[in-house]
Each structure stands twice: as structure tokens, then as C-alpha cells.
Design a protein around this motif. Structure first.
Motif, PDB file in Angstrom:
ATOM      1  N   ARG A 192      -2.026 -81.128  11.444  1.00 51.00           N
ATOM      2  CA  ARG A 192      -2.619 -81.495  10.151  1.00 51.00           C
ATOM      3  C   ARG A 192      -4.126 -81.675  10.264  1.00 51.00           C
ATOM      4  O   ARG A 192      -4.876 -81.403   9.343  1.00 51.00           O
ATOM      5  CB  ARG A 192      -1.963 -82.772   9.619  1.00 51.00           C
ATOM      6  N   ARG A 193      -4.587 -82.136  11.435  1.00 50.97           N
ATOM      7  CA  ARG A 193      -6.033 -82.335  11.617  1.00 50.97           C
ATOM      8  C   ARG A 193      -6.771 -81.001  11.491  1.00 50.97           C
ATOM      9  O   ARG A 193      -7.929 -80.950  11.093  1.00 50.97           O
ATOM     10  CB  ARG A 193      -6.288 -82.985  12.987  1.00 50.97           C
ATOM     11  N   ARG A 213       0.436 -84.474  13.637  1.00 49.28           N
ATOM     12  CA  ARG A 213      -0.936 -84.968  13.390  1.00 49.28           C
ATOM     13  C   ARG A 213      -1.980 -83.986  13.918  1.00 49.28           C
ATOM     14  O   ARG A 213      -3.010 -83.755  13.282  1.00 49.28           O
ATOM     15  CB  ARG A 213      -1.146 -86.344  14.042  1.00 49.28           C
ATOM     16  N   ASN A 225       0.742 -96.394  17.256  1.00 43.54           N
ATOM     17  CA  ASN A 225       0.063 -96.098  15.991  1.00 43.54           C
ATOM     18  C   ASN A 225       1.003 -95.404  15.013  1.00 43.54           C
ATOM     19  O   ASN A 225       0.990 -94.185  14.871  1.00 43.54           O
ATOM     20  CB  ASN A 225      -1.190 -95.249  16.234  1.00 43.54           C
ATOM     21  N   ASP A 226       1.820 -96.223  14.370  1.00 46.44           N
ATOM     22  CA  ASP A 226       2.733 -95.700  13.356  1.00 46.44           C
ATOM     23  C   ASP A 226       2.042 -95.851  12.004  1.00 46.44           C
ATOM     24  O   ASP A 226       1.420 -94.920  11.503  1.00 46.44           O
ATOM     25  CB  ASP A 226       4.059 -96.481  13.440  1.00 46.44           C
ATOM     26  N   SER A 285      -4.872 -87.228  22.915  1.00 46.52           N
ATOM     27  CA  SER A 285      -5.571 -86.648  21.772  1.00 46.52           C
ATOM     28  C   SER A 285      -4.605 -86.466  20.597  1.00 46.52           C
ATOM     29  O   SER A 285      -3.483 -85.993  20.768  1.00 46.52           O
ATOM     30  CB  SER A 285      -6.131 -85.292  22.199  1.00 46.52           C
ATOM     31  N   GLY A 286      -5.043 -86.888  19.409  1.00 48.97           N
ATOM     32  CA  GLY A 286      -4.224 -86.742  18.211  1.00 48.97           C
ATOM     33  C   GLY A 286      -3.459 -88.000  17.848  1.00 48.97           C
ATOM     34  O   GLY A 286      -2.864 -88.093  16.776  1.00 48.97           O
ATOM     35  N   SER A 287      -3.498 -89.011  18.727  1.00 46.84           N
ATOM     36  CA  SER A 287      -2.743 -90.255  18.456  1.00 46.84           C
ATOM     37  C   SER A 287      -3.362 -91.073  17.334  1.00 46.84           C
ATOM     38  O   SER A 287      -2.727 -91.973  16.802  1.00 46.84           O
ATOM     39  CB  SER A 287      -2.710 -91.149  19.699  1.00 46.84           C
ATOM     40  N   GLY A 288      -4.653 -90.817  17.059  1.00 41.59           N
ATOM     41  CA  GLY A 288      -5.334 -91.576  16.010  1.00 41.59           C
ATOM     42  C   GLY A 288      -6.380 -92.525  16.567  1.00 41.59           C
ATOM     43  O   GLY A 288      -6.853 -93.417  15.869  1.00 41.59           O
ATOM     44  N   LYS A 289      -6.770 -92.280  17.819  1.00 41.91           N
ATOM     45  CA  LYS A 289      -7.712 -93.201  18.470  1.00 41.91           C
ATOM     46  C   LYS A 289      -9.057 -93.254  17.746  1.00 41.91           C
ATOM     47  O   LYS A 289      -9.569 -94.352  17.479  1.00 41.91           O
ATOM     48  CB  LYS A 289      -7.895 -92.768  19.932  1.00 41.91           C
ATOM     49  N   SER A 290      -9.622 -92.097  17.404  1.00 40.77           N
ATOM     50  CA  SER A 290     -10.946 -92.107  16.730  1.00 40.77           C
ATOM     51  C   SER A 290     -10.853 -92.828  15.395  1.00 40.77           C
ATOM     52  O   SER A 290     -11.746 -93.603  15.030  1.00 40.77           O
ATOM     53  CB  SER A 290     -11.459 -90.695  16.479  1.00 40.77           C
ATOM     54  N   THR A 291      -9.777 -92.569  14.657  1.00 41.80           N
ATOM     55  CA  THR A 291      -9.580 -93.238  13.367  1.00 41.80           C
ATOM     56  C   THR A 291      -9.549 -94.751  13.576  1.00 41.80           C
ATOM     57  O   THR A 291     -10.211 -95.504  12.861  1.00 41.80           O
ATOM     58  CB  THR A 291      -8.240 -92.762  12.738  1.00 41.80           C
ATOM     59  N   LEU A 333      -1.015 -96.919   9.928  1.00 46.05           N
ATOM     60  CA  LEU A 333      -2.429 -97.089  10.288  1.00 46.05           C
ATOM     61  C   LEU A 333      -2.921 -98.526  10.068  1.00 46.05           C
ATOM     62  O   LEU A 333      -3.597 -99.102  10.927  1.00 46.05           O
ATOM     63  CB  LEU A 333      -3.266 -96.100   9.484  1.00 46.05           C
TER      64      LEU A 333
END
Ligand code: ADP
Ligand code: 5GP
Length: 231
Positions: A139-140, A136, A171-172, A16-22, A174
Motif C-alpha cells: 500500500r505504501r 502495508r 503496531n496494530d 521495514s514497513g512496520s510503521g516505524k517512521s509513522t 496506530l
């Protein structure tokens, strides 16, 4: 008439928070004929989440009834409390439309799907390091301090499973990650049809293959291992 082709199943997992949903949202915009499997869960909706969009929110009784009637391709208890599951009907619906299917599921679910659909293509998304993951998450602005610490602790365990996946995307930046994901999906489609000319896609995707990325993963794992465990 030719037989409808079997959908290619793409599995994506990440702490969670890695940017998967994005990344998933970007991917669905970039790749045609790719459907998202909306999971069923017993957890409550968060923020602006809507029933039928991010998840189908159902009761434990309803979920257990669906298990009984073998409606799930896979299901698991995530974070030790809520049920999450992928309904088989999404596979049937994708097949009827000639589409492929994207599953956003955890490590346990990914293992179950790989067992049942050995041709499924699995992708693990890693944050560049632990500090960036923490930043991340903060910040979210969705979680309290205890939840952030729990997510970081869970991440430490989850990332150790990276080598069970076919591809790893760090995921560095985007845009680069998004392009890599698109390349993985499209190159796999190409491989399954045939084409000689789209070698760039295949090369881009191959950079994220486990065998080609191990040396970049090690420093990330070290950044998680070198810190004392959170209480
Ligand atoms: P997940 O679905 O893995 O929990 P999110 O997609 O919600 O993660 O992303 C967590 C936060 O990180 C969000 O605020 C998102 O905008 C941000 N984010 C995602 N990818 C990147 C990136 N490559 N660089 C910087 N910030 C990112
Ligand atoms: P969240 O509650 O933060 O949306 O998701 C928590 C975790 O559950 C994420 O790792 C997500 O990938 C996973 N998850 C979501 N849907 C499913 C599902 O259908 N099956 C499994 N096994 N995991 C899921």
C-alpha cells in the motif's frame, strides 16, 4: 548550579514497513524535549527525502573518513550494501540542551549502542503479522516486487532479535501503538526523576515489556515461520 543531566537514549528498531517512521513522527510531536538523531548514510535519497532531514547523504569516502576520526557512536552496513551511522555529536547537542535523544537504527546498531550506553532504552516495533506487513509495504507503493520480497525476507530474520530489546510494541492500531510509545518514553523519564502519581504511564509501558508480551509475539513469529522462504 546542578550538573546537566545525561540524555536518555531511546533506540527504536523495526522491520521495514512496520510503521516505524509513522510512529517516530508521531512520537516527536507528542513528547517535548526529544531530539531525533539524523543518521549519516551512503545510500541515495528516495522520493521526497532531503539532506539533513531524514538523513545526511554522503559518499563512501566521506563516511570512511568519519569512521577514521571516530565521529560515530555506532555504524553498520545495512542490507549488505550501504553504510549507516549515528554521529556522536547528536548526544553532545542533546546534553547541552537538556534533551533526550531518539535513534532510529537497525538491530546491529542497537546492539552497539547498548554496549556503549547500557542505560539506553530499546524498543522493537513488530507488525501484527506477516500478511499485514506485506499489505502495508504494497500500500505504501514505494517498492517494486523484488524489493518487497527482499524486505519480507529481511523482516523474517530481523524479528528473531525482538528479545534483545527492553520493550516490544505491536503496531496494530496506530493510535494505541503511538500511545504505548509515548508511555514508554515518558514513564522512563518519570522513573529517572521520581513521581508516584503517573502510574498509568508506567503500567501502559509495562504491558509492552518483553516479559509481559512474549505470549502475543509467538503467533506473529509463527506467521512468518510457516511460509516457505522466498527465492
Ligand atoms: P517503516 O518506517 O517501518 O518502513 P512506514 O511508517 O513507512 O514504515 O509505514 C508503512 C505503511 O504502513 C505506511 O503506508 C503507513 O501509513 C502504514 N501504517 C503505519 N502504521 C500503521 C497502522 N498501525 N495501521 C495501518 N497502517 C499503518
Ligand atoms: P532506510 O534505508 O529504509 O531508511 O533504512 C534502512 C534501515 O537502516 C532501517 O532499519 C533503519 O532503522 C536503519 N538505520 C537508519 N539509520 C541508521 C544508523 O544510523 N545506524 C544503523 N545501524 N542503522 C540505521
Amino acid at each position: 548550579m546542578s550538573e546537566p543531566r545525561k540524555p536518555i537514549v531511546y533506540i527504536i528498531s523495526a522491520p521495514s514497513g512496520s510503521g516505524k517512521s509513522t510512529l517516530v513522527n508521531e512520537l516527536l510531536k507528542l513528547v517535548p524535549k526529544l531530539d531525533f538523531s539524523v543518521s549519516y548514510t551512503t545510500r541515495s535519497p528516495r522520493g521526497s527525502e532531503q539532506n539533513g532531514k531524514e538523513y545526511y547523504f554522503i559518499s563512501r569516502e566521506e563516511f570512511e573518513q568519519m569512521i577514521e576520526s571516530a565521529e560515530f557512536l555506532e555504524h553498520a552496513t545495512v542490507f549488505g550494501k550501504s553504510y549507516y551511522g549515528t554521529a556522536r555529536r547528536f548526544l553532545r547537542e542533546a546534553e547541552a540542551k537538556g534533551h533526550d535523544l531518539l535513534l532510529d537504527i537497525d538491530v546491529q546498531g542497537a546492539a552497539q549502542v547498548k554496549e556503549k550506553c547500557p542505560d539506553a532504552v530499546s524498543i522493537f516495533v513488530l507488525p501484527p503479522d506477516r500478511q499485514i506487513l506485506e499489505w502495508r509495504l504494497r500500500r505504501r507503493g514505494e517498492d517494486d516486487e523484488a524489493t518487497i520480497q527482499r524486505r519480507l525476507d529481511t523482516a523474517r530474520r530481523e524479528i528473531e532479535n525482538y528479545d534483545k530489546y527492553d520493550y516490544v510494541v505491536i503496531n496494530d492500531k496506530l493510535e494505541e501503538s503511538s500511545e504505548s510509545l509515548q508511555a514508554i518514553v515518558l514513564s522512563d523519564r518519570l522513573r529517572k526523576t521520581l513521581s508516584g502519581s503517573d502510574t498509568r504511564m508506567i503500567e501502559l509501558a509495562d504491558r509492552c515489556r518483553l516479559s509481559n508480551i512474549r505470549s502475543r509475539v509467538q503467533p506473529i513469529l509463527e506467521s512468518f515461520r510457516n511460509l516457505p522462504a522466498q527465492a
